[in-house]
Design an enzyme around this catalytic site. Sequence first.
Site, short mmCIF file in Angstrom:
data_model
loop_
_atom_site.label_atom_id
_atom_site.label_comp_id
_atom_site.label_asym_id
_atom_site.label_seq_id
_atom_site.Cartn_x
_atom_site.Cartn_y
_atom_site.Cartn_z
N ASN A 73 0.87 -1.19 0.00
CA ASN A 73 0.00 0.00 0.00
C ASN A 73 0.90 1.23 0.00
O ASN A 73 2.12 1.11 0.15
CB ASN A 73 -0.96 -0.01 1.19
CG ASN A 73 -0.22 -0.02 2.51
OD1 ASN A 73 0.49 0.93 2.84
ND2 ASN A 73 -0.35 -1.11 3.25
N GLY B 37 -2.35 -9.78 3.55
CA GLY B 37 -2.12 -10.46 2.27
C GLY B 37 -0.66 -10.77 2.02
O GLY B 37 0.11 -11.10 2.93
N ASP C 118 1.69 -8.78 1.24
CA ASP C 118 2.53 -7.76 1.89
C ASP C 118 2.92 -8.24 3.30
O ASP C 118 4.12 -8.22 3.68
CB ASP C 118 1.72 -6.46 1.95
CG ASP C 118 2.54 -5.23 2.32
OD1 ASP C 118 3.78 -5.33 2.35
OD2 ASP C 118 1.93 -4.17 2.56
N GLY D 212 -6.59 -9.21 -4.43
CA GLY D 212 -7.03 -9.68 -3.11
C GLY D 212 -7.82 -8.59 -2.41
O GLY D 212 -8.94 -8.26 -2.82
N1 AR6 Z 1 2.29 -15.56 -2.05
C1 AR6 Z 1 1.71 -15.30 -3.26
N2 AR6 Z 1 0.51 -14.71 -3.39
C2 AR6 Z 1 -0.15 -14.38 -2.27
C3 AR6 Z 1 0.38 -14.60 -0.97
C4 AR6 Z 1 1.66 -15.22 -0.89
N3 AR6 Z 1 2.25 -15.47 0.28
N4 AR6 Z 1 -0.52 -14.13 -0.06
C5 AR6 Z 1 -1.58 -13.64 -0.76
N5 AR6 Z 1 -1.36 -13.80 -2.08
P1 AR6 Z 1 -3.35 -9.00 -1.62
P2 AR6 Z 1 -3.84 -6.45 -3.03
C6 AR6 Z 1 -2.20 -13.42 -3.24
O1 AR6 Z 1 -4.60 -8.85 -0.83
O2 AR6 Z 1 -5.15 -6.93 -3.51
C7 AR6 Z 1 -2.23 -5.43 1.88
O3 AR6 Z 1 -2.82 -5.18 3.13
C8 AR6 Z 1 -3.69 -13.21 -3.01
O4 AR6 Z 1 -4.36 -14.45 -3.05
O5 AR6 Z 1 -2.13 -9.46 -0.90
O6 AR6 Z 1 -2.91 -5.77 -4.00
C9 AR6 Z 1 -1.40 -4.27 1.37
O7 AR6 Z 1 -0.71 -3.63 2.45
C10 AR6 Z 1 -4.05 -12.33 -4.20
O8 AR6 Z 1 -4.25 -13.13 -5.37
O9 AR6 Z 1 -2.93 -7.59 -2.34
C11 AR6 Z 1 -2.43 -3.39 0.76
O10 AR6 Z 1 -3.08 -2.59 1.73
C12 AR6 Z 1 -2.79 -11.50 -4.43
O11 AR6 Z 1 -1.76 -12.14 -3.67
C13 AR6 Z 1 -3.42 -4.36 0.17
O12 AR6 Z 1 -3.27 -5.57 0.93
C14 AR6 Z 1 -2.89 -10.06 -4.00
O13 AR6 Z 1 -3.69 -9.97 -2.82
C15 AR6 Z 1 -3.09 -4.70 -1.28
O14 AR6 Z 1 -4.12 -5.46 -1.82
#
Ligand code: AR6
Length: 176
Positions: free
Chosen positions: A28, A36, A38, A123
């Site tokens: 973010n 997630g 991050d 996500g």
């Molecule tokens: N390895 C690979 N992919 C993953 C993992 C992992 N360990 N964990 C989750 N995913 P998201 P966004 C996938 O929510 O939508 C955070 O709070 C997940 O299934 O991680 O860009 C940040 O600080 C999904 O397909 O990121 C921001 O505030 C993808 O990663 C916000 O979330 C992205 O999901 C960003 O949201």
Amino acid sequence: MSGISDRIRVHTGDITKLAVDAVVNAANSSLLGGGGVDGAIHRAAGPELVAECRMLNGCKTGDAKLTKGYRLPARYVIHTVGPVWQGGGKGEAELLASCYRRSLEIARNHDCRTVAFPAISTGIYRFPKDEATSIAIGTVSDFLRQNTMPDVVTFCCFDEQMAELYRRAVTALREG
Ligand code: AR6
């Protein structure tokens, strides 16, 4: 000559386990961690990562910044900030494409041969998965056509359903 699709891999699993030159983080704009992928990257990299991130003064949506990987097997983390989905009329598609492009430019400028991306914005930020996949594959394949570095890009999907979407998009690329 080998096709662009030979330089694209689809992997199912946890991006924090990948021994690539750079992993991309779906961060973010504060760059100070979150949930997630991050949260997983910060946990695995250790507290030195957030300490370096504090010195970066955040990051704009669609842009990216680089840090070291610390305890990760990856040498670098490229932190990019995807758009929050707001219905599609707020420039979300262009901002998402920009995340992939900026991350690849930074990777290339740091001589990264191998880079792994999560499915940015799909996500917590709720970007529709189909459209996000075609933007990811389209933007990365355009960049690879124009650049020899990075050599290989891995799309690291957290689940099989997402990996299937990516595999279909890569097949479509191959069939032109
Ligand atoms: N390895 C690979 N992919 C993953 C993992 C992992 N360990 N964990 C989750 N995913 P998201 P966004 C996938 O929510 O939508 C955070 O709070 C997940 O299934 O991680 O860009 C940040 O600080 C999904 O397909 O990121 C921001 O505030 C993808 O990663 C916000 O979330 C992205 O999901 C960003 O949201």
